[in-house]
Design a protein around this motif. Structure first.
Motif, PDB file in Angstrom:
ATOM      1  N   LEU A  13      44.393  30.687  52.207  1.00 32.49           N
ATOM      2  CA  LEU A  13      44.748  32.084  51.957  1.00 32.49           C
ATOM      3  C   LEU A  13      44.858  32.925  53.217  1.00 32.49           C
ATOM      4  O   LEU A  13      45.587  33.904  53.236  1.00 32.49           O
ATOM      5  CB  LEU A  13      43.734  32.706  50.984  1.00 32.49           C
ATOM      6  N   THR A  14      44.135  32.574  54.263  1.00 27.32           N
ATOM      7  CA  THR A  14      44.169  33.384  55.478  1.00 27.32           C
ATOM      8  C   THR A  14      45.037  32.778  56.579  1.00 27.32           C
ATOM      9  O   THR A  14      45.118  33.330  57.665  1.00 27.32           O
ATOM     10  CB  THR A  14      42.749  33.605  56.036  1.00 27.32           C
ATOM     11  N   ALA A  15      45.711  31.674  56.309  1.00 29.51           N
ATOM     12  CA  ALA A  15      46.594  31.059  57.305  1.00 29.51           C
ATOM     13  C   ALA A  15      47.799  31.966  57.545  1.00 29.51           C
ATOM     14  O   ALA A  15      48.253  32.678  56.652  1.00 29.51           O
ATOM     15  CB  ALA A  15      47.049  29.690  56.812  1.00 29.51           C
ATOM     16  N   ILE A  26      51.969  27.469  47.292  1.00 32.13           N
ATOM     17  CA  ILE A  26      50.589  26.995  47.141  1.00 32.13           C
ATOM     18  C   ILE A  26      49.742  28.041  46.430  1.00 32.13           C
ATOM     19  O   ILE A  26      48.925  27.708  45.572  1.00 32.13           O
ATOM     20  CB  ILE A  26      49.989  26.626  48.512  1.00 32.13           C
ATOM     21  N   SER A  27      49.956  29.316  46.754  1.00 30.59           N
ATOM     22  CA  SER A  27      49.207  30.388  46.088  1.00 30.59           C
ATOM     23  C   SER A  27      49.512  30.418  44.597  1.00 30.59           C
ATOM     24  O   SER A  27      48.617  30.573  43.773  1.00 30.59           O
ATOM     25  CB  SER A  27      49.540  31.743  46.716  1.00 30.59           C
ATOM     26  N   MET A  29      50.591  27.896  42.753  1.00 31.50           N
ATOM     27  CA  MET A  29      50.017  26.703  42.148  1.00 31.50           C
ATOM     28  C   MET A  29      48.500  26.850  41.971  1.00 31.50           C
ATOM     29  O   MET A  29      47.950  26.511  40.920  1.00 31.50           O
ATOM     30  CB  MET A  29      50.315  25.470  42.996  1.00 31.50           C
ATOM     31  N   PHE A  30      47.837  27.389  42.974  1.00 33.45           N
ATOM     32  CA  PHE A  30      46.393  27.591  42.903  1.00 33.45           C
ATOM     33  C   PHE A  30      46.045  28.535  41.744  1.00 33.45           C
ATOM     34  O   PHE A  30      45.137  28.253  40.959  1.00 33.45           O
ATOM     35  CB  PHE A  30      45.889  28.166  44.231  1.00 33.45           C
ATOM     36  N   ALA A  31      46.784  29.635  41.614  1.00 36.87           N
ATOM     37  CA  ALA A  31      46.533  30.588  40.520  1.00 36.87           C
ATOM     38  C   ALA A  31      46.769  29.922  39.166  1.00 36.87           C
ATOM     39  O   ALA A  31      45.984  30.098  38.227  1.00 36.87           O
ATOM     40  CB  ALA A  31      47.423  31.820  40.673  1.00 36.87           C
ATOM     41  N   GLY A  32      47.827  29.144  39.054  1.00 33.98           N
ATOM     42  CA  GLY A  32      48.119  28.450  37.800  1.00 33.98           C
ATOM     43  C   GLY A  32      47.031  27.453  37.421  1.00 33.98           C
ATOM     44  O   GLY A  32      46.619  27.371  36.260  1.00 33.98           O
ATOM     45  N   LEU A  33      46.554  26.708  38.414  1.00 37.71           N
ATOM     46  CA  LEU A  33      45.481  25.747  38.144  1.00 37.71           C
ATOM     47  C   LEU A  33      44.192  26.452  37.733  1.00 37.71           C
ATOM     48  O   LEU A  33      43.459  25.972  36.856  1.00 37.71           O
ATOM     49  CB  LEU A  33      45.239  24.873  39.371  1.00 37.71           C
ATOM     50  N   GLU A  34      43.902  27.585  38.343  1.00 38.82           N
ATOM     51  CA  GLU A  34      42.717  28.350  37.956  1.00 38.82           C
ATOM     52  C   GLU A  34      42.845  28.868  36.525  1.00 38.82           C
ATOM     53  O   GLU A  34      41.889  28.846  35.756  1.00 38.82           O
ATOM     54  CB  GLU A  34      42.486  29.520  38.916  1.00 38.82           C
ATOM     55  N   MET A  35      44.046  29.335  36.133  1.00 34.75           N
ATOM     56  CA  MET A  35      44.239  29.812  34.758  1.00 34.75           C
ATOM     57  C   MET A  35      44.078  28.664  33.765  1.00 34.75           C
ATOM     58  O   MET A  35      43.483  28.835  32.704  1.00 34.75           O
ATOM     59  CB  MET A  35      45.613  30.470  34.608  1.00 34.75           C
ATOM     60  N   LYS A  36      44.590  27.491  34.108  1.00 32.20           N
ATOM     61  CA  LYS A  36      44.451  26.334  33.222  1.00 32.20           C
ATOM     62  C   LYS A  36      43.000  25.889  33.110  1.00 32.20           C
ATOM     63  O   LYS A  36      42.551  25.462  32.053  1.00 32.20           O
ATOM     64  CB  LYS A  36      45.303  25.175  33.736  1.00 32.20           C
ATOM     65  N   ARG A  67      47.389  37.809  25.706  1.00 39.00           N
ATOM     66  CA  ARG A  67      46.038  38.372  25.601  1.00 39.00           C
ATOM     67  C   ARG A  67      46.061  39.422  24.497  1.00 39.00           C
ATOM     68  O   ARG A  67      46.841  40.359  24.562  1.00 39.00           O
ATOM     69  CB  ARG A  67      45.599  38.991  26.918  1.00 39.00           C
ATOM     70  N   GLY A  68      45.225  39.222  23.502  1.00 38.44           N
ATOM     71  CA  GLY A  68      45.171  40.175  22.393  1.00 38.44           C
ATOM     72  C   GLY A  68      46.485  40.274  21.636  1.00 38.44           C
ATOM     73  O   GLY A  68      46.848  41.328  21.155  1.00 38.44           O
ATOM     74  N   GLY A  69      47.225  39.174  21.562  1.00 40.42           N
ATOM     75  CA  GLY A  69      48.496  39.164  20.853  1.00 40.42           C
ATOM     76  C   GLY A  69      49.642  39.797  21.622  1.00 40.42           C
ATOM     77  O   GLY A  69      50.732  39.960  21.088  1.00 40.42           O
ATOM     78  N   LYS A  70      49.420  40.155  22.887  1.00 43.52           N
ATOM     79  CA  LYS A  70      50.461  40.769  23.704  1.00 43.52           C
ATOM     80  C   LYS A  70      50.732  39.924  24.935  1.00 43.52           C
ATOM     81  O   LYS A  70      49.846  39.244  25.453  1.00 43.52           O
ATOM     82  CB  LYS A  70      50.030  42.171  24.155  1.00 43.52           C
ATOM     83  N   VAL A  71      51.965  39.988  25.422  1.00 44.71           N
ATOM     84  CA  VAL A  71      52.350  39.262  26.627  1.00 44.71           C
ATOM     85  C   VAL A  71      51.767  39.980  27.843  1.00 44.71           C
ATOM     86  O   VAL A  71      51.846  41.208  27.954  1.00 44.71           O
ATOM     87  CB  VAL A  71      53.884  39.185  26.752  1.00 44.71           C
ATOM     88  N   LEU A  72      51.175  39.202  28.744  1.00 47.93           N
ATOM     89  CA  LEU A  72      50.607  39.737  29.974  1.00 47.93           C
ATOM     90  C   LEU A  72      51.252  38.999  31.148  1.00 47.93           C
ATOM     91  O   LEU A  72      50.944  37.837  31.394  1.00 47.93           O
ATOM     92  CB  LEU A  72      49.090  39.538  29.991  1.00 47.93           C
ATOM     93  N   PRO A  73      52.180  39.657  31.857  1.00 43.00           N
ATOM     94  CA  PRO A  73      52.794  39.001  33.008  1.00 43.00           C
ATOM     95  C   PRO A  73      51.827  38.943  34.190  1.00 43.00           C
ATOM     96  O   PRO A  73      51.029  39.857  34.398  1.00 43.00           O
ATOM     97  CB  PRO A  73      53.994  39.897  33.326  1.00 43.00           C
ATOM     98  N   VAL A  74      51.899  37.843  34.950  1.00 41.08           N
ATOM     99  CA  VAL A  74      51.039  37.640  36.114  1.00 41.08           C
ATOM    100  C   VAL A  74      51.939  37.332  37.310  1.00 41.08           C
ATOM    101  O   VAL A  74      52.709  36.363  37.277  1.00 41.08           O
ATOM    102  CB  VAL A  74      50.046  36.482  35.897  1.00 41.08           C
ATOM    103  N   GLU A  75      51.860  38.147  38.337  1.00 34.84           N
ATOM    104  CA  GLU A  75      52.637  37.956  39.562  1.00 34.84           C
ATOM    105  C   GLU A  75      51.678  37.583  40.686  1.00 34.84           C
ATOM    106  O   GLU A  75      50.663  38.252  40.888  1.00 34.84           O
ATOM    107  CB  GLU A  75      53.395  39.240  39.905  1.00 34.84           C
ATOM    108  N   VAL A  76      51.977  36.520  41.406  1.00 39.41           N
ATOM    109  CA  VAL A  76      51.118  36.019  42.472  1.00 39.41           C
ATOM    110  C   VAL A  76      51.820  36.233  43.808  1.00 39.41           C
ATOM    111  O   VAL A  76      52.947  35.783  43.998  1.00 39.41           O
ATOM    112  CB  VAL A  76      50.816  34.510  42.279  1.00 39.41           C
ATOM    113  N   LYS A  77      51.142  36.917  44.719  1.00 33.20           N
ATOM    114  CA  LYS A  77      51.656  37.138  46.073  1.00 33.20           C
ATOM    115  C   LYS A  77      50.698  36.479  47.056  1.00 33.20           C
ATOM    116  O   LYS A  77      49.483  36.563  46.910  1.00 33.20           O
ATOM    117  CB  LYS A  77      51.784  38.627  46.393  1.00 33.20           C
ATOM    118  N   ALA A  78      51.243  35.856  48.092  1.00 37.16           N
ATOM    119  CA  ALA A  78      50.423  35.122  49.046  1.00 37.16           C
ATOM    120  C   ALA A  78      49.885  36.006  50.163  1.00 37.16           C
ATOM    121  O   ALA A  78      48.970  35.611  50.866  1.00 37.16           O
ATOM    122  CB  ALA A  78      51.225  33.975  49.651  1.00 37.16           C
ATOM    123  N   ASN A  79      50.432  37.195  50.341  1.00 40.92           N
ATOM    124  CA  ASN A  79      50.032  38.089  51.434  1.00 40.92           C
ATOM    125  C   ASN A  79      49.639  39.452  50.889  1.00 40.92           C
ATOM    126  O   ASN A  79      49.504  39.637  49.683  1.00 40.92           O
ATOM    127  CB  ASN A  79      51.184  38.245  52.427  1.00 40.92           C
TER     128      ASN A  79
END
Length: 123
Positions: A13-15, A26-27, A29-36, A67-79
């Motif tokens: 994360l700090t590279a 990679i960020s 993928m890491f977030a997706g694996l954590e959610m799974k 979440r709670g019957g509603k769509v929750l979008p998740v955006e992952v940024k590396a910086n």
């Protein structure tokens, strides 16, 4: 994944961008694996994303959760930088009021979102 490779998450994360060309992927993928990892182990985990199919558009949201019957979008940024344009477009199209954005920025919450102007009031 990082544990198996014996790589501390902080190293990834700090590279710098020069150190790690694929930091964004990679960020994500890491977030997706954590959610799974935190889902019910007896159910087949399914991951969903959104991509705008309009001609000439390069807009996507990394993950969609329910979440709670509603769509929750998740955006992952590396910086700490990065536009949330794709997230705003998705929220406007689906008339959503909640989303998650992960990044290296300090924690914050937006109280107001005006989809016509893409403007925010930050708390």
């Amino acid at each position: 994944m990082l544990t198996m490779l014996d790589i501390p998450a902080a190293d990834i994360l700090t590279a710098s961008d020069v150190d790690l060309v694929n930091k964004g992927g990679i960020s994500e993928m890491f977030a997706g694996l954590e959610m799974k990892k935190y889902r019910d182990c007896f159910q087949k985990p399914e991951m969903h994303y959104w991509q705008n199919t309009e001609k000439g558009s390069n807009v996507e949201v990394d993950y969609l959760r329910v979440r709670g019957g509603k769509v929750l979008p998740v955006e992952v940024k590396a910086n700490t930088q990065g536009s949330m344009q794709s997230l705003w477009i998705f929220m406007r199209k689906r008339k959503l009021h909640e989303a998650i954005r992960t990044s290296l920025e300090n924690f914050g919450q937006f109280d107001h979102y005006d989809p016509k102007e893409y403007s925010l009031t930050r708390r």
